[in-house]
Write a protein that holds these residues in place. Sequence first.
Motif, short mmCIF file in Angstrom:
data_model
loop_
_atom_site.label_atom_id
_atom_site.label_comp_id
_atom_site.label_asym_id
_atom_site.label_seq_id
_atom_site.Cartn_x
_atom_site.Cartn_y
_atom_site.Cartn_z
N ASP A 50 66.33 39.81 84.70
CA ASP A 50 66.88 39.33 83.43
C ASP A 50 65.97 38.34 82.74
OD1 ASP A 50 69.43 40.70 83.58
OD2 ASP A 50 69.85 39.40 85.27
N VAL A 51 65.20 37.57 83.51
CA VAL A 51 64.32 36.56 82.93
C VAL A 51 63.23 36.24 83.94
CG1 VAL A 51 65.79 34.68 83.74
CG2 VAL A 51 64.22 34.27 81.84
N LEU A 52 62.04 35.96 83.44
CA LEU A 52 60.92 35.54 84.28
C LEU A 52 60.55 34.12 83.92
CD1 LEU A 52 58.67 36.24 86.36
CD2 LEU A 52 57.25 36.92 84.40
N ILE A 53 60.52 33.24 84.93
CA ILE A 53 60.07 31.87 84.75
C ILE A 53 58.65 31.78 85.28
CG2 ILE A 53 60.41 29.48 85.49
CD1 ILE A 53 63.40 30.07 85.63
N ALA A 54 57.71 31.43 84.41
CA ALA A 54 56.30 31.33 84.80
C ALA A 54 55.95 29.87 85.03
CB ALA A 54 55.40 31.94 83.73
N VAL A 55 55.74 29.48 86.28
CA VAL A 55 55.40 28.11 86.61
C VAL A 55 53.89 27.94 86.42
CG1 VAL A 55 55.43 26.32 88.38
CG2 VAL A 55 57.30 27.99 88.26
N VAL A 56 53.50 27.06 85.51
CA VAL A 56 52.10 26.88 85.14
C VAL A 56 51.63 25.50 85.60
CG1 VAL A 56 50.44 26.78 83.24
CG2 VAL A 56 52.35 28.40 83.15
N GLY A 57 50.68 25.47 86.53
CA GLY A 57 50.09 24.23 86.99
C GLY A 57 48.67 24.09 86.47
N PRO A 58 47.96 23.03 86.88
CA PRO A 58 46.60 22.79 86.38
C PRO A 58 45.62 23.91 86.71
CG PRO A 58 47.50 20.81 87.40
CD PRO A 58 48.46 21.91 87.72
N ARG A 110 48.83 37.76 86.73
CA ARG A 110 48.57 38.46 85.47
C ARG A 110 49.50 39.66 85.31
NH1 ARG A 110 42.84 40.90 83.12
NH2 ARG A 110 43.76 42.47 81.75
N ILE A 111 49.68 40.43 86.37
CA ILE A 111 50.55 41.61 86.30
C ILE A 111 51.98 41.21 85.96
CG2 ILE A 111 51.55 43.51 87.63
CD1 ILE A 111 48.91 43.59 89.21
N GLU A 112 52.44 40.11 86.54
CA GLU A 112 53.81 39.64 86.27
C GLU A 112 53.99 39.26 84.81
OE1 GLU A 112 54.62 37.90 90.78
OE2 GLU A 112 53.98 36.55 89.17
N ILE A 113 53.03 38.49 84.26
CA ILE A 113 53.15 38.07 82.86
C ILE A 113 53.01 39.26 81.93
CG2 ILE A 113 52.23 36.55 81.07
CD1 ILE A 113 53.58 35.13 83.44
N GLU A 114 52.06 40.14 82.20
CA GLU A 114 51.88 41.35 81.38
C GLU A 114 53.16 42.17 81.36
OE1 GLU A 114 47.16 42.60 81.62
OE2 GLU A 114 48.54 43.33 83.14
N THR A 115 53.77 42.34 82.52
CA THR A 115 54.99 43.14 82.60
C THR A 115 56.10 42.54 81.76
OG1 THR A 115 54.41 43.88 84.83
CG2 THR A 115 56.72 44.10 84.16
N ALA A 116 56.24 41.21 81.82
CA ALA A 116 57.28 40.56 81.02
C ALA A 116 57.02 40.73 79.52
CB ALA A 116 57.35 39.08 81.38
N LEU A 117 55.77 40.56 79.11
CA LEU A 117 55.43 40.70 77.69
C LEU A 117 55.63 42.15 77.24
CD1 LEU A 117 52.20 38.52 77.48
CD2 LEU A 117 54.47 37.93 76.65
N GLN A 118 55.14 43.07 77.99
CA GLN A 118 55.19 44.46 77.60
C GLN A 118 56.60 45.04 77.74
OE1 GLN A 118 52.18 46.30 80.01
NE2 GLN A 118 50.51 45.20 79.02
N GLY A 119 57.36 44.55 78.68
CA GLY A 119 58.71 45.06 78.90
C GLY A 119 59.78 44.30 78.17
N ARG A 120 59.39 43.34 77.31
CA ARG A 120 60.33 42.54 76.54
C ARG A 120 61.29 41.76 77.45
NH1 ARG A 120 57.45 45.79 73.80
NH2 ARG A 120 57.77 46.08 71.59
N ILE A 121 60.82 41.40 78.61
CA ILE A 121 61.64 40.60 79.51
C ILE A 121 61.57 39.15 79.05
CG2 ILE A 121 61.92 39.81 81.91
CD1 ILE A 121 60.42 42.41 82.72
N PRO A 122 62.70 38.47 78.88
CA PRO A 122 62.65 37.06 78.49
C PRO A 122 61.74 36.26 79.42
CG PRO A 122 64.89 37.87 78.36
CD PRO A 122 64.07 38.97 78.98
N LEU A 123 60.87 35.46 78.83
CA LEU A 123 59.81 34.76 79.58
C LEU A 123 59.80 33.28 79.22
CD1 LEU A 123 57.21 34.64 81.31
CD2 LEU A 123 55.96 35.49 79.31
N ILE A 124 59.92 32.43 80.20
CA ILE A 124 59.94 30.99 79.98
C ILE A 124 58.78 30.34 80.72
CG2 ILE A 124 61.25 28.84 80.19
CD1 ILE A 124 63.79 30.51 80.32
N PRO A 125 57.77 29.84 80.03
CA PRO A 125 56.72 29.07 80.71
C PRO A 125 57.26 27.68 81.09
CG PRO A 125 56.00 29.85 78.54
CD PRO A 125 57.49 29.97 78.59
N VAL A 126 56.98 27.25 82.31
CA VAL A 126 57.40 25.93 82.79
C VAL A 126 56.15 25.18 83.24
CG1 VAL A 126 58.73 24.68 84.52
CG2 VAL A 126 59.70 26.71 83.45
N LEU A 127 55.84 24.08 82.57
CA LEU A 127 54.65 23.31 82.88
C LEU A 127 54.97 22.25 83.93
CD1 LEU A 127 53.30 22.75 79.25
CD2 LEU A 127 52.81 24.63 80.83
#
Length: 460
Positions: free
Chosen positions: A63-71, A92-109
């Motif tokens: 339903d949603v992908l949370i991308a944890v982004v560190g330094p 990269r594959i995970e983020i690409e899939t979310a973008l291409q599949g219109r999966i809600p994506l939340i970057p978390v810094l």
Amino acid sequence: MPGHCMSKIVISYRRTDTAAIAGRIRDRLVSRYGDTSVFMDIENIPFGSDFRTHIREALLQSDVLIAVVGPDWLGRGNGGPSRISNETDPVRIEIETALQGRIPLIPVLVNNAGMPEAADLPDSLKDFAFLNAADVDTGRDFHQHMERLIQALDGFIERKSGKAATLGPTPASTATPRATIDGPAAARASRNWIPVVSAAAVTVVVAGLGAAWFLKTPPKPAVTQAAQQPVGLPTNEAANLAPAAKAVVPAANSSIPATAGRNVAGCHEPSPAFLDEFKTNTAGWIHLGETRIGSNAYYDDDEMVVMAAAQNTKWIVVPSRKFKNVTICADIKSPEEATALGATAGGLVFWTSAGNIDNIYTANLYPDGSYAILRKYSGTWSTIVSKRSFASIRKGLEAQNQIKITLKDRIATLTINGVKAQDFQGEPPEDGGLVGLFARSEKDQTNEWRFLKIVVAQEP
């Protein structure tokens, strides 16, 4: 404790960069949604299987992908290329899939990291750089920041299910802050609101105690989800069909007088199964945004604006409703500005797989007075009905037309302004497909297509 409506939240992270904080974020989400609803690693890849396919298939069920982004999220090496540049990099594959599949994506810094610059990302990920991100501090503000994230997730779940997201206990020691609404620039600077993608980028607007989610595209799939499509459509249809696409049943009507269909009333179907006049977002559209950056879709003056980045496509769908054997009708208005009238198009999305919304059919109407039927299948665009002129189409900028698709088993009929244009054959999903709206921009500029209404009526 089970998650609400079996929600599936996936956490993407780089082990060498953010394993500890990603685990802490997971634990907090589990306390809210339940252990069976939060996934930190996509495991159990069968021996001999393509792990890229396994990851994509697993994520498309989420339903949603949370991308944890560190330094070190980019995975820069000692003088060599970054890991994110490697096509086999799991992150990269995970983020690409979310973008291409219109999966809600939340970057978390986390750990004082910033969002990556577009120049540091491969083309397929550049839209990720434009998402507004949430900050999660590892120190004293951790719980407060997580409450903001959970509040946004609750809003998304409530929007998807239509029920309040009362999932699990919220720690008594933390109060749920009231979210605020900021403009895109302020949000990017403060990180106090959370966007979700799409096809191209997604923006979340949270008001009061709930969250109204408007998804921006790319996708892609660009800005997210805008998948590239050739400007000149191929004329040899058979040579350009996708593997699963079927041959055309030629039935174009070329003898219609120039005045035909000029005074056709707007879309109206008796006892519609679905109706949206775009006054408020109650229908459940996804891939919406609220800015004019890149590919996007948003409400404006009781109309739905759908626009793609230059030489790209953008589409939006209603994921909660699948239709089989229906008539889909939309009132559509051509862009106010365009240079090449035969290179920009707007229209309907149909026969879209609920499990893979990159598998779509589109009925395209062009301001030069022509139409075409295209399909995207396994990432490749193909021509089902080649671009051809049709006399009943109102030509020019800001021209208003009615476009209608009638679906009956594997046969579809295209009607424009009340005049039949074409019968053709396809491969609809067995259990019914999603419907939506589509736009394509010309090579050198973004074109805004406007939709006044969409109506779906069940066929016998």
